[in-house]
Every structure is written in C-alpha cells, then in structure tokens.
Scaffold this motif. Sequence first.
Motif, short mmCIF file in Angstrom:
data_model
loop_
_atom_site.label_atom_id
_atom_site.label_comp_id
_atom_site.label_asym_id
_atom_site.label_seq_id
_atom_site.Cartn_x
_atom_site.Cartn_y
_atom_site.Cartn_z
N VAL A 66 0.83 -1.21 0.00
CA VAL A 66 0.00 0.00 0.00
C VAL A 66 0.86 1.25 0.00
O VAL A 66 0.63 2.19 -0.76
CB VAL A 66 -0.93 0.00 1.23
N LEU A 67 1.89 1.28 0.85
CA LEU A 67 2.73 2.46 0.98
C LEU A 67 3.64 2.66 -0.22
O LEU A 67 4.19 3.75 -0.41
CB LEU A 67 3.56 2.35 2.26
N ALA A 68 3.83 1.62 -1.02
CA ALA A 68 4.75 1.71 -2.16
C ALA A 68 4.05 2.09 -3.46
O ALA A 68 4.73 2.27 -4.48
CB ALA A 68 5.49 0.38 -2.34
N GLY A 79 7.49 -0.89 5.25
CA GLY A 79 7.02 -0.21 4.04
C GLY A 79 7.34 1.27 4.07
O GLY A 79 7.85 1.83 3.09
N GLY A 80 7.08 1.92 5.20
CA GLY A 80 7.39 3.34 5.31
C GLY A 80 8.89 3.60 5.19
O GLY A 80 9.32 4.53 4.50
N LEU A 81 9.70 2.78 5.87
CA LEU A 81 11.15 2.98 5.82
C LEU A 81 11.73 2.72 4.43
O LEU A 81 12.54 3.49 3.91
CB LEU A 81 11.83 2.06 6.84
N ILE A 82 11.31 1.60 3.83
CA ILE A 82 11.86 1.22 2.52
C ILE A 82 11.47 2.24 1.46
O ILE A 82 12.31 2.67 0.65
CB ILE A 82 11.39 -0.20 2.13
N VAL A 83 10.20 2.63 1.44
CA VAL A 83 9.75 3.58 0.42
C VAL A 83 10.41 4.93 0.61
O VAL A 83 10.76 5.61 -0.37
CB VAL A 83 8.21 3.71 0.46
N TYR A 141 13.41 5.64 2.25
CA TYR A 141 14.87 5.73 2.26
C TYR A 141 15.59 4.79 1.29
O TYR A 141 16.78 4.99 1.03
CB TYR A 141 15.40 5.45 3.68
N ILE A 142 14.92 3.75 0.76
CA ILE A 142 15.66 2.81 -0.09
C ILE A 142 15.00 2.76 -1.46
O ILE A 142 15.09 3.72 -2.23
CB ILE A 142 15.72 1.40 0.57
N SER A 143 14.33 1.67 -1.80
CA SER A 143 13.68 1.51 -3.10
C SER A 143 12.48 0.60 -2.93
O SER A 143 12.51 -0.35 -2.13
CB SER A 143 14.65 0.90 -4.12
N TRP A 144 11.41 0.86 -3.69
CA TRP A 144 10.21 0.04 -3.57
C TRP A 144 10.49 -1.42 -3.89
O TRP A 144 9.77 -2.30 -3.42
CB TRP A 144 9.12 0.58 -4.52
N ARG A 145 11.51 -1.72 -4.69
CA ARG A 145 11.79 -3.12 -5.06
C ARG A 145 12.13 -3.97 -3.84
O ARG A 145 11.91 -5.18 -3.82
CB ARG A 145 12.93 -3.18 -6.09
N TRP A 146 12.64 -3.32 -2.80
CA TRP A 146 13.02 -4.07 -1.60
C TRP A 146 11.81 -4.54 -0.80
O TRP A 146 11.95 -5.40 0.07
CB TRP A 146 13.95 -3.24 -0.73
N ALA A 162 2.83 8.59 8.73
CA ALA A 162 1.45 8.08 8.71
C ALA A 162 1.40 6.63 9.16
O ALA A 162 0.52 6.22 9.92
CB ALA A 162 0.85 8.23 7.31
N SER A 163 2.34 5.81 8.69
CA SER A 163 2.33 4.39 9.02
C SER A 163 2.65 4.15 10.50
O SER A 163 2.06 3.28 11.13
CB SER A 163 3.32 3.64 8.14
N LEU A 164 3.57 4.94 11.05
CA LEU A 164 3.94 4.74 12.46
C LEU A 164 2.76 5.02 13.40
O LEU A 164 2.67 4.42 14.48
CB LEU A 164 5.13 5.63 12.82
N LEU A 165 1.87 5.91 13.02
CA LEU A 165 0.71 6.20 13.86
C LEU A 165 -0.21 4.99 14.00
O LEU A 165 -0.96 4.88 14.98
CB LEU A 165 -0.08 7.38 13.29
N LEU A 166 -0.18 4.07 13.03
CA LEU A 166 -1.09 2.92 13.03
C LEU A 166 -0.49 1.70 13.71
O LEU A 166 -1.18 0.70 13.90
CB LEU A 166 -1.47 2.59 11.59
N VAL A 167 0.79 1.74 14.05
CA VAL A 167 1.46 0.58 14.64
C VAL A 167 0.83 0.15 15.97
O VAL A 167 0.62 -1.05 16.20
CB VAL A 167 2.96 0.85 14.80
N PRO A 168 0.50 1.07 16.90
CA PRO A 168 -0.06 0.62 18.19
C PRO A 168 -1.30 -0.24 18.05
O PRO A 168 -1.52 -1.15 18.85
CB PRO A 168 -0.36 1.95 18.91
#
Length: 489
Positions: free
Chosen positions: A15-17, A139-143, A145-150, A284-290
Amino acid sequence: MAGVLMTAIDTTIVVLALPEIERSLHVALSAVVWVIISFLLVITLLATQVGRLGDMFGRVRMYESGFAVFVVGSLLCALAWDEASIIAFRVVQGIGGALIMANSGAVIADLYPRERRGRAYGLTAVGWTVGAVIGVVLGGLIVTYISWRWIFWINVPPGVLAIAAALRVLRDHGDRVRRRLDLPGMITLGLGLFGVLWAMTKLANEPLDASTVGFLVAGVLLIVVFVLIETRAAEPMLPLSLFRVPTMAASLLAALFQGLANFAVLFLLLMYLQGPRGLSPIHASLLLVPGYVAGAAVGPPAGWLADRRGPVLPATLGLAIQVAVLLCYAQLTLSTPLWLIVLISLVNGIGTSCFFPANSAAVMKAAPPDMFGIASGILRTFSNIGMVFSFAVAILVASRSISRGLAFAIFVGTARLHGQLADAFTTGLHAAFYAFVSFMAIAAVLSGLRARGIRRPGKPLARGPVEASPSPAGHRPRSAGRRIRASRS
C-alpha cells in the motif's frame, strides 16, 4: 504463523509503495490499484480450489508449495520492468498466497483437537498482526529511504527459512480424499468479479459511460451464471451443502461483511493522513502501529475465550467494537489530535483480533473433517470477496466530494490537499466510514444469530435423525460416521 505473517506483510507493505511503483514503472493512475486488487482477486478465486488440492494431495504439501510459489513471485515482482509485468507477477504471488492461506487453517484443524483450535487460531492472529506491523513500518522505511523493489526482496530470506522449517516439522495427518476441480465455476466467478471490479475502479476516476455499464452488467450476469453452475456441479467450487451445517452460513457471511467494512480502513486512514493532514508515508504508518500491537496481544486470549465459552461472544464483541471504531473515524476533522487517531486504531486492533480467531474456529469446528481444506478455502474466499470490494467501495464513496481524478490520486498517495478541498475530501471520507458502519453492523447481527446454533462447550448434542447435517462441533451420529468411513474406503 510464519505463512500468515508473510502474507500479512505483503498485504500492508505494498500500500505504501504504490506512488513509487507508479512513478518508477510509469504505471497509469487508473491501473496502479490493480497491483493490490490482482493479488487479492487471485487468492479469492483459488482459495477453495487449492483447498481441494490439499484434501487430495496433502495439506502440508500444498502449504509448502505455497511458500515456494510466493518466494518466486516476490523475486519476479522485484525485477518487474513495466505495468503489465508487475501486475502479472503479483498474480503469481497471489497463487502462492492462496496455497498458504487456504491450507493453513486446514493444517491447524488436522493438528489440534476441536477444543484447542480457538487458541491455535488466536496464535495465527498474532502472526497476522505482527506481519501487518512489520509491513507498515518496513514499508514506510523502505519507500522513504531505499527503493520500492526491496518490499519484495525482503520476502525471499524468510520464505526460504519457512520452507526449510515446514519440511522439517510439519507432517500430513489428514486423510486423502479424491476430488475434482470446478474450473467452470472458477472461470465464471473470476470473470464476473473482474467485470464488476473493473467497472467500479473506472467509475472512481472516470465518468459513467457505455463500456463501464457493459462491464458491470456482464459481471453481474456471470456471477448469476456461477451460482447456477454451482447448483448443478458434481463437486462445486462453493458446495451449497455446507450452508446447511448449523452456523456455517452466518459465519461465512459475517467474514464477508467484516472484510467489506474493515479492509479499506487502512487505505482511508492513509488517504486522510497523507492527504488532508499532509504526513509523510513513514509518519502516517507509524501512527497505526499501536493498533496492530494491541491486536497481537489480544489474539491468543480471544482464541482461548472461544474455546472456553464458544465463538459467538468474542466474535460478536469484536464486531461491536469495530462498529464503534468506525463511528469514531467518521468524526475525523482537519484538527483532530493525532493521539486520538492512535487511540482509535488501538481499539480497532482489539476488536479485529477478537473476531478473527473466534470466527475461524467456528467455521472449522462446524466443518466435517473430510472437508477441512474446502471449508478453510471457502472462509478465505468469502473474506477476500469482502476485502476486494471494500477497496473499490472506499474509493467510490470517498471520491464523491471532489473530482474523481484528484480523489484517486490521493488514494494512491500521489497528491495532497489543502484548504477547502481538504475539508471537502474529509467529508467524503465520513461518507465512506458511515457506509462501512452499516456493513459491520450486518456482520455483528449475523454473528450474534449463531448463538442459537452453536452449542456451548460441555453441553450434550441434541439427538436427531442420522440424515441431519453434521453438528457445529464436527461430531456425527454413529451411523453417519459409518457412512463417511465407507465413502473413504
């Protein structure tokens, strides 16, 4: 737990990618949602059929094959080069996901006695919620700081380890049953669902025209044809006889309406947080973790409660909690404190984890032992039909307050809103949440109605004619047992 965890990661992480996939592969805006829908649609169509393969050739063998196909699909998705390739490779991933998800419930039903299955399904609920947390955070970290392929590469190492572990510790315990695949039913249902979904996604970003109406009408007609085929097929994809088992119809329909009401909540919240509130994907994604963490903690106790008191109480309580949560989400404004959104999502995680293990236990306790694979697959089919249409309904309803194209762009994360447009779009989200309240309320009513058909643990079964359907607990009169043994011979 490993299989459920992997499929949960893949469901939430993609979703995040979506915005990065759209830009990198030059995917058309109207087609990018099929990166998600194609995966869910394949699982929906194949769940009962690969469940049959598990009954025929061994549920553990099919479960292990699912891991292998899923890993291959993940590799291919990471190497995708254009719009057609990413959607096609997501279909391959979906085939592996179907093999995993349809057979995992049947493997548990084989390994655990009925009085302990609720607790076992509660543990798999932990796998799902932990996977969802990993998917959201990674998903938030990869999108960012890295690449969606990861997001696809990371499936490979745990997939290989899961295959090795499954080969070492899992053994088939269920009896093999000769079955035939229902290809006409699968094809007509697939084309029917595709036609309706195609029409709904077109309506989300284009005005109504003749081709859209044609897809919608053809899809509905094909679904009607599917129902007619199922009434005449020797071994139908959707055995209507299962619906004569007490509580089965209510349990399956509750799963469908819960999926319809709940699955798109994640997407609506991301639309709200990244659109009107202007947050980045990782924030946005970190807010949903709890909420997912709370769900992981509640899953095992909810399963234990289903074993001790029956599945009706925890399942219906979970659905009632989700009704209240959706009503709270429908009150969101541009000034709602972010901590309040975290609190609401936390309560939602509790409600979701109360429902899933109890409802799964209800279905598998009601199913005859020689149909565990089919019953597990049908449960996944009903849940996924709800999930697929939840996605389409969310964007249709939420886009009514601003232009369809802009709403669609916000939905996949490629645009943001400010000022009056942000306020108007938030109003559209309210309409979507209120629609989901009605669906969730229907699921709660269906779940509560099962109280008449599910016996409480320790209560003796009422005696009836031997021709009656199997009891909810999966027990049969002695004469029925002789018939089943004879049919297996």
